[in-house]
Design an enzyme around this catalytic site. Structure first.
Site, PDB file in Angstrom:
ATOM      1  N   THR A   1     -27.316  23.207 -13.265  1.00 48.01           N
ATOM      2  CA  THR A   1     -27.324  21.964 -12.494  1.00 48.01           C
ATOM      3  C   THR A   1     -27.355  20.801 -13.471  1.00 48.01           C
ATOM      4  O   THR A   1     -27.794  20.959 -14.613  1.00 48.01           O
ATOM      5  CB  THR A   1     -28.566  21.879 -11.600  1.00 48.01           C
TER       6      THR A   1
ATOM      7  N   LYS B   1     -37.553   2.399   0.008  1.00 52.14           N
ATOM      8  CA  LYS B   1     -38.596   2.271   1.028  1.00 52.14           C
ATOM      9  C   LYS B   1     -39.012   0.815   1.119  1.00 52.14           C
ATOM     10  O   LYS B   1     -39.638   0.291   0.219  1.00 52.14           O
ATOM     11  CB  LYS B   1     -39.778   3.169   0.696  1.00 52.14           C
TER      12      LYS B   1
ATOM     13  N   GLU C   1     -26.367  24.804  -6.240  1.00 52.42           N
ATOM     14  CA  GLU C   1     -27.217  25.895  -5.748  1.00 52.42           C
ATOM     15  C   GLU C   1     -26.646  26.555  -4.498  1.00 52.42           C
ATOM     16  O   GLU C   1     -27.184  27.527  -3.996  1.00 52.42           O
ATOM     17  CB  GLU C   1     -28.623  25.358  -5.438  1.00 52.42           C
TER      18      GLU C   1
ATOM     19  N   TRP D   1     -37.100   3.211   5.793  1.00 54.73           N
ATOM     20  CA  TRP D   1     -36.195   3.677   4.748  1.00 54.73           C
ATOM     21  C   TRP D   1     -34.839   2.998   4.877  1.00 54.73           C
ATOM     22  O   TRP D   1     -34.320   2.826   5.980  1.00 54.73           O
ATOM     23  CB  TRP D   1     -35.984   5.188   4.861  1.00 54.73           C
TER      24      TRP D   1
END
Ligand code: AMP
Length: 549
Positions: A186, A444, A331, A449
């Site tokens: 990754t 935030k 993944e 959000w």
């Protein structure tokens, strides 16, 4: 009672055997590092992948030994995909855009035995070879006469000289379908990268799923251009799905600029192409500047980062190309969702359909997904409530190579393991996923959000803006407020106030960024994604305008 059907393991070798037997004359076209176009067929790839397998046997590689690549998309890379995995070894594709220190670290961690590289990456190999302690042979993907004489790299051989003496006959071994077949690290923006270790079973199942009509809809009649690199999550599995359907494959090699990609699409009559938004942005820019149109391309899958609606619209309305917005991750081999409409959407007006197409799409059979709140409880699929996105399925990792990072899975009440994607998303009543942000990028503000993706999408819809990245900046009253860094299109002009005014009516007032920062470039990482960590570092001394306080 057990079923009475044949118990054949799902093996990658069966894909290349099938392609050779049933689609042997379908073409594989590659632009090479040398600059020329190379033509072969699935038969040619199959024969030479058997030579690779024999060369690995002669080099005494054991089952599951890792063979690394630092290579562009091309026929030799494809031969390695099949020769290495088919013979029971593990193909480890390394991203050449990573820092040399990371490449050396990865090669050592994977304990690579052989590393095959395109000549464009010779300087990289010269920089790292002394630190790669497990590699005993370096293979330059070139003809014998192109091998540099005094490279300083020990045990260096050209690919063609390496496989030339080998027979093109080889009996692919039978093995457990859960045997490891490939690995990909990754991008790891924090800490050391971790490797997803794919199996034959996960790869073949993913290849079936990717080819489905509501996924990439691959057929033997397609000419397929994976611009998405084979060094990052197996070019989204296209090299495997292409063998499964027997389509023509077109590899761009190192030529990823707009002009080269466009010419390849036209000359090779490409019908389907896959890539990240940044690549398509270069190509659409080239087409706009030269008033060009496609003659064969009918669909493209775009993913890897959020595809801005402006790009989906340009492809769709200006160029008549159907955009399939996709989401996935290393993944997940990588495909998770893909956006195609359902039957009931067909009667909707065009603007409603377009709004659906902007989402990352529906789960592919094989991927189960859910969103959960901070307490781990399932959240409703109402298209509004956002939460942490978890996935499970036969091509999703259960742990990382060598157990790095411990057990990553979150257990549900039935004890089933779910992989936390690190993405924040909504899912609507029809099961369409929309990624709001990476969890660490969410802004935030006053307990609410703000999706940085939404803010970026609006900025790039402005005709003067080429690229945008939104980050949160600390604010004494609201905790964080969004600011947007933008790159202007060459020759285009827009002021801060004009761009801020452009947000009016397109998002809630409190979500409009507090400031616009004009920059020359936005840092892009090794897989084509915006590097927000780097951007935050670059804007370290930035202060919000006092009017925003
Ligand atoms: P990687 O493993 O490097 O391919 O990165 C996977 C991550 O890329 C995902 O977890 C998402 O954060 C992001 N990503 C991939 N596709 C999309 C998409 N279509 N929209 C938004 N983010 C995406």
């Amino acid at each position: 009672m057990l079923g009475l059907m044949q118990d054949q393991p799902l093996l990658i070798s069966s894909l290349i055997e099938f392609a050779e037997r049933h689609h042997g004359d379908a073409e594989i076209v590659s632009r090479r590092v040398e600059g020329d176009l190379h033509r072969t067929t699935w038969s040619g790839i199959a024969a030479r992948s058997r030579k690779v397998a024999n060369a690995l046997d002669e080099d005494k590689l054991l089952q599951s030994d890792r063979v690394a690549t630092l290579a562009w998309n091309g026929y030799r890379h494809l031969e390695l995909y099949y020769g290495v995995s088919g013979s029971g070894r593990v193909i480890h594709t390394i991203n050449p855009r990573l820092h040399p220190d990371q490449i050396a670290w990865i090669a050592n961690h994977a304990e690579d035995q052989i590393l095959c590289f395109d000549l464009s990456f010779l300087p990289l190999v010269q920089a790292v070879h002394a630190r790669c302690t497990t590699i005993r042979r370096w293979v330059a993907l070139c003809d014998a006469d192109k091998l540099p004489a005094d490279s300083g790299v020990p045990n260096l051989v050209s690919y063609e000289a390496w496989i030339a003496p080998q027979s093109d006959e080889y009996d692919w071994p039978d093995m457990d379908e859960n045997s490891a077949s490939g690995m990909c690290y990754t991008s790891g923006t924090t800490g050391n990268p971790k490797a997803a270790l794919y199996s034959h079973r996960s790869t073949v199942l993913h290849a079936y799923a990717a080819a489905l009509p509501d996924v990439m809809c691959l057929t033997a009649r397609d000419s397929v251009l994976p611009v998405v690199p084979m060094f990052h999550v197996n070019a989204w599995g296209i090299p495997y799905s292409a063998a499964l359907v027997g389509c023509k494959l077109v590899f761009p090699g190192p030529g990823l600029d707009g002009k080269s990609v466009f010419e390849l699409i036209e000359n090779e009559k490409v019908t389907f192409a896959a890539g990240v938004p940044t690549v398509w942005q270069m190509m659409l820019g080239h087409m706009d500047a030269n008033a060009l149109r496609f003659s064969t391309l009918n669909r493209t899958v775009i993913g890897g980062s959020a595809c801005p609606p402006a790009m989906i619209n340009a492809f769709q309305q200006k160029f008549g190309v159907n955009v399939l917005h996709a989401w996935g991750m290393t993944e997940m081999s990588p495909l998770g969702t893909l956006c195609t409409l359902k039957n009931k959407h067909l009667a909707m007006p065009a603007d409603k359909q377009t709004a659906i197409r902007m989402k990352q799409g529906r789960a592919i059979f094989g991927v189960d997904m859910k969103i959960v709140g901070e307490d781990g409880k399932d959240l409703p699929w109402d298209g509004k409530t956002y939460g942490d996105l978890l996935v499970r399925g036969p091509w999703v990792v259960k742990e990382y190579f060598k157990g790095e990072g411990g057990d990553p899975l979150v257990r549900d009440a039935q004890g089933r393991g779910w992989f936390p994607t690190g993405d924040v998303a909504t899912i609507d009543e029809d099961g369409f996923l929309q990624i709001t942000d990476r969890s660490k990028d969410v802004i935030k503000s006053g307990g609410e959000w703000i999706s940085s993706i939404d803010i970026e999408n609006i900025a790039v819809a402005h005709p003067a803006i080429a690229m945008a990245a939104c980050i949160g900046v600390a604010h004494p009253k609201w905790d964080e407020r969004p600011v947007v860094a933008v790159v202007k299109k060459p020759g285009a002009e827009v002021t801060r106030d004009e761009l801020l005014a452009f947000y009016t009516g397109k998002t809630a007032k409190w979500q409009i960024p507090d400031d616009v920062i004009f920059v020359e470039a936005i840092p892009i990482g090794a897989t084509g994604k915006i590097l927000k960590t780097r951007l935050r570092e670059q804007l370290h001394d930035y202060k919000l305008p006092t009017s925003a306080a």
